[in-house]
Design a protein around this motif. Structure first.
Motif, mmCIF file in Angstrom:
data_model
loop_
_atom_site.group_PDB
_atom_site.id
_atom_site.type_symbol
_atom_site.label_atom_id
_atom_site.label_comp_id
_atom_site.label_asym_id
_atom_site.label_seq_id
_atom_site.Cartn_x
_atom_site.Cartn_y
_atom_site.Cartn_z
ATOM 1 N N GLU A 5 35.735 -17.207 44.070
ATOM 2 C CA GLU A 5 34.625 -16.319 43.728
ATOM 3 C C GLU A 5 34.582 -15.080 44.618
ATOM 4 N N ARG A 6 35.017 -15.234 45.863
ATOM 5 C CA ARG A 6 34.916 -14.129 46.825
ATOM 6 C C ARG A 6 36.276 -13.548 47.179
ATOM 7 N N TYR A 7 37.257 -13.802 46.345
ATOM 8 C CA TYR A 7 38.611 -13.338 46.636
ATOM 9 C C TYR A 7 38.694 -11.822 46.880
ATOM 10 N N GLU A 11 36.512 -9.780 48.122
ATOM 11 C CA GLU A 11 35.943 -9.482 49.451
ATOM 12 C C GLU A 11 36.866 -9.977 50.559
ATOM 13 N N PHE A 18 33.619 -13.173 57.957
ATOM 14 C CA PHE A 18 33.364 -14.454 57.292
ATOM 15 C C PHE A 18 33.213 -15.582 58.313
ATOM 16 N N TYR A 50 32.318 -20.438 54.382
ATOM 17 C CA TYR A 50 32.492 -19.087 54.922
ATOM 18 C C TYR A 50 33.473 -19.106 56.092
#
Length: 218
Positions: free
Chosen positions: A13-15, A17, A170, A182
């Motif tokens: 989902e956060r690839y 970023e 992160f 994170y």
């Protein structure tokens, strides 16, 4: 198994970023190591010609290695502020010692007979340096560059505390939120980045190492 899947989903989902932070991380580390090479290799060569100063220069570079990285980041903030510049400067200081020391050791460990052979062929001092000493010392010099790069990739995570960005964003967000997803989404790419860059530098080292040295090491 569910936890692992959750982590995979979280990274998926956060690839974008994570990828952007990884690019920031590479920029910080790359600039610092490049500056350290541009200064450290010439200084390492210079102190082989000025051995009385070698101990003092290597000792000075060693001081920066002994200072805690977090403290060093804090010390430069009043003079350089926050962001990319102080982060690169601190990592540059950390990268200097292995590069200076390995350059010095690499050239000092060359068989004097090889240098005398160059002189016997009529080579001038700068020709001996670039055609004999540096090629023969290259594996040791590259070892220092690889050490500096890998150490700096890990240390660069702290740079996020002074607003420089990178994968440390992160990691510290995970610590503050007690969120392992994170934390691991920052730590795993950092480790993979260090291993990947070290492997590429090792391949580059092999490609530029003189054939005679390859045979001697095999």
């Amino acid at each position: 198994m569910a936890t692992r899947q959750t982590l995979i989903e979280f990274i998926g989902e956060r690839y974008p970023e994570i990828f952007a932070l990884a690019l920031d991380h590479m920029q910080i580390t790359g600039l610092a190591v490049l500056l350290a090479i541009l200064l450290g290799v010439p200084v390492g060569i210079w102190i082989t010609r000025n051995k009385k100063l070698a101990r003092y220069i290597i000792g000075t570079a060693n001081i920066f290695q002994t200072l805690p990285s977090l403290a060093l980041f804090g010390l430069v903030i009043p003079f350089m502020g926050v962001g990319l510049k102080p982060a690169v400067f601190v990592l540059f200081l950390y990268a200097l010692l292995p590069i200076i020391k390995n350059t010095y050791i690499g050239i000092e460990s060359i068989d004097p007979a090889a240098i005398e052979a160059g002189r016997g062929m009529g080579m001038k001092n700068h020709e001996i340096l670039f055609l004999v000493e540096i090629p023969l010392a290259l594996p040791v010099i590259m070892g220092g560059i690889r050490i500096s790069t890998v150490i700096n990739i890990g240390t660069a995570t702290i740079a996020s505390l002074i607003g420089a960005g990178g994968l440390g964003d992160f990691i510290f967000k995970g610590i503050s939120m007690y969120n392992n997803n994170y934390l691991l989404a920052g730590a795993i790419p950092t480790a993979l980045l260090a291993l990947g860059v070290d492997g590429l530098l090792g391949l580059f080292e092999y490609k530029i190492t003189p054939k005679g040295l390859k045979l001697a090491r095999s």
